[in-house]
Write a protein that holds these residues in place. Structure first.
Motif, mmCIF file in Angstrom:
data_model
loop_
_atom_site.group_PDB
_atom_site.id
_atom_site.type_symbol
_atom_site.label_atom_id
_atom_site.label_comp_id
_atom_site.label_asym_id
_atom_site.label_seq_id
_atom_site.Cartn_x
_atom_site.Cartn_y
_atom_site.Cartn_z
ATOM 1 N N PRO A 11 0.815 -1.229 0.000
ATOM 2 C CA PRO A 11 0.000 0.000 0.000
ATOM 3 C C PRO A 11 0.842 1.269 0.000
ATOM 4 C CG PRO A 11 -0.034 -1.061 2.159
ATOM 5 C CD PRO A 11 0.621 -2.027 1.226
ATOM 6 N N GLY A 12 0.443 2.188 -0.862
ATOM 7 C CA GLY A 12 1.013 3.519 -0.850
ATOM 8 C C GLY A 12 2.331 3.671 -1.570
ATOM 9 N N ILE A 13 3.030 2.591 -1.809
ATOM 10 C CA ILE A 13 4.348 2.722 -2.417
ATOM 11 C C ILE A 13 4.417 1.984 -3.750
ATOM 12 C CG2 ILE A 13 6.820 2.291 -2.126
ATOM 13 C CD1 ILE A 13 5.951 4.327 -0.199
ATOM 14 N N ILE A 14 4.225 0.681 -3.715
ATOM 15 C CA ILE A 14 4.439 -0.139 -4.906
ATOM 16 C C ILE A 14 3.252 -1.066 -5.120
ATOM 17 C CG2 ILE A 14 5.877 -1.945 -5.924
ATOM 18 C CD1 ILE A 14 8.228 -0.780 -4.440
ATOM 19 N N LYS A 15 2.820 -1.160 -6.351
ATOM 20 C CA LYS A 15 1.791 -2.119 -6.727
ATOM 21 C C LYS A 15 2.310 -2.922 -7.903
ATOM 22 C CE LYS A 15 -2.961 -2.602 -8.362
ATOM 23 N NZ LYS A 15 -4.207 -1.883 -8.747
ATOM 24 N N PHE A 16 2.472 -4.221 -7.686
ATOM 25 C CA PHE A 16 2.958 -5.084 -8.753
ATOM 26 C C PHE A 16 1.780 -5.589 -9.580
ATOM 27 C CE2 PHE A 16 7.272 -5.069 -7.679
ATOM 28 C CZ PHE A 16 7.420 -5.153 -6.307
ATOM 29 N N THR A 17 1.867 -5.388 -10.883
ATOM 30 C CA THR A 17 0.832 -5.848 -11.800
ATOM 31 C C THR A 17 1.480 -6.632 -12.942
ATOM 32 O OG1 THR A 17 -0.473 -3.865 -11.306
ATOM 33 C CG2 THR A 17 -1.111 -5.161 -13.242
ATOM 34 N N PRO A 18 1.192 -7.938 -13.055
ATOM 35 C CA PRO A 18 0.377 -8.730 -12.126
ATOM 36 C C PRO A 18 1.089 -8.903 -10.792
ATOM 37 C CG PRO A 18 1.373 -10.132 -13.790
ATOM 38 C CD PRO A 18 1.698 -8.734 -14.187
ATOM 39 N N PRO A 19 0.400 -9.480 -9.789
ATOM 40 C CA PRO A 19 1.021 -9.680 -8.476
ATOM 41 C C PRO A 19 2.351 -10.414 -8.593
ATOM 42 C CG PRO A 19 -1.321 -10.178 -8.370
ATOM 43 C CD PRO A 19 -1.010 -9.958 -9.820
ATOM 44 N N LEU A 20 3.215 -10.175 -7.631
ATOM 45 C CA LEU A 20 4.576 -10.679 -7.706
ATOM 46 C C LEU A 20 4.637 -12.197 -7.828
ATOM 47 C CD1 LEU A 20 7.383 -9.456 -7.777
ATOM 48 C CD2 LEU A 20 7.516 -9.755 -5.306
#
Length: 378
Positions: A11-20
């Motif tokens: 949350p708030g920093i990094i969002k991996f797409t797709p999930p890691l």
């Protein structure tokens, strides 16, 4: 191994797409697509998600999973069982899936002979004593052609909210890139492997210096394994406990192949029969418009061949024909259809698989199908 912690975005920093975790699994799938291994083992398979994804790879014939926690495997292992469609439409390849309960620090002969071994987010869960034994077990004893090891990159941790020491409470260590590469290069040197480094989970723009969130080493054995080295130090006793095994239906099994061939032959014969009857009816209707007269004359029209003449037609031109209330579909005609040809390979194999399963004429050269139902409709 620890999928649950990293599958949600940070949350708030990094969002991996797709999930890691999906990126890690996709990396393995891409590697399978490149090298086409037949036998794959996943060490630290946890909930079997990677194995479930790999079972759809057509090149793989043997899948094996190993984990120290049997309960985690058992929760989701039912996903690895064949589905009803697998029996209705068996694949051309064979596939066996087996799950074992045990430690990667122990040697077991059931793990010999694999082309690819994956260790996804595994080594950081090992105690120091287990980590010391790990290279000898995986690289020395199992000695597959390719080994993939992924592990957290500790240099990325400051970007992850809430991570003070390790990303998961069960981690015994987390290496930076230099530590992982030092360990990997030394291990590769000791066991005659080469290694390339990569990863998944790109850092934010401007922070590329921290490297991938997950670092990956791909080890490739330099020299083919000889039969002598493959059996060296092979233990006589199994130490793993098998908790699951599934053998998928396959066309390599003659029982399933015969069922598939019989179904395809009957389907093809029905299509040919219907086409023939439609053509005969169309030709007759060109000369007869009166419905009553057409019904009275359809039977003689279909009796246009005698049995002897019919055999000659089968042998000479492979044309289907109608005699009385029976339609004769030459096997040679059916064998010429691509799917039947591909299933059987040879005409002799087709004849063998149909013996006693499909009604054939006296010399076995044609499938016999009744036309009585079609005559009643017409």
């Amino acid at each position: 191994m620890d999928k649950t912690f990293q599958e949600e975005p940070f949350p708030g920093i990094i969002k991996f797409t797709p999930p890691l975790y999906k990126q890690r699994y996709q990396f393995i799938k891409d590697l399978v697509g490149k090298y086409k291994p037949k036998k794959v083992a996943d060490l630290g398979c946890a909930d079997c998600t990677l194995l479930w994804m790999l079972k759809f790879c057509s090149c793989i014939e043997v899948l094996a999973g190993l984990d120290i926690c049997a309960s985690v495997m058992k929760e989701k292992m039912h996903r690895l069982s064949p589905l009803p469609v697998d029996y209705l439409q068996p694949a051309e390849r064979s596939l066996t899936v087996t799950l074992h309960h045990g430690s990667v620090a122990h040697k077991d002969p059931c793990m010999l002979g694999f082309d690819l071994v994956t260790c996804i987010e595994l080594i950081e869960h090992l105690e120091e004593s287990e980590l010391k034994k790990f290279p000898e077990v995986v690289f020395g004893f199992m000695a597959p052609s390719i080994i993939v090891i992924s592990t957290p990159n500790s240099e990325f941790n400051p970007l992850l909210p809430g991570v003070t020491l390790f990303r998961h409470p069960d981690h015994k260590f987390e290496w930076n890139r230099a530590q992982f590469q030092s360990w990997a290069l030394e291990t590769a040197r000791c066991y005659d492997y080469s290694v390339e480094f990569t990863g998944v989970g790109h850092p934010p723009t401007g922070m590329e210096n921290v490297g991938f969130c997950t670092q990956i080493g791909v080890f490739v054995r330099k020299y083919p394994q000889t039969s002598e080295s493959a059996q060296c130090e092979k233990p006589s006793d199994a130490v793993y406990k098998t908790v699951f095994k599934a053998v998928y239906p396959s066309l390599k099994d003659e029982k399933y192949l015969q069922n598939a061939v019989v179904s395809e032959v009957l389907l093809t014969a029905q299509i040919i029969k219907q086409s023939l009857l439609d053509r005969l009816m169309s030709e007759y209707e060109e000369f007869n418009d009166d419905l009553t007269e057409r019904k009275s004359k359809i039977q003689p029209s279909m009796n246009c061949f005698s049995e002897d003449l019919g055999k000659l037609v089968v042998e000479k031109s492979m044309e289907p024909f109608v005699n009385g209330n029976v339609t004769y579909i030459p096997l040679r005609t059916i064998f010429s259809f691509p799917k039947v040809n591909r299933l059987c390979g040879t005409f002799e194999k087709l004849c063998k698989l149909l013996a006693g399963k499909v009604m054939l004429n006296s010399d076995g050269s044609a499938v016999m199908l009744s036309t009585e139902h079609e005559n009643e409709e017409n």
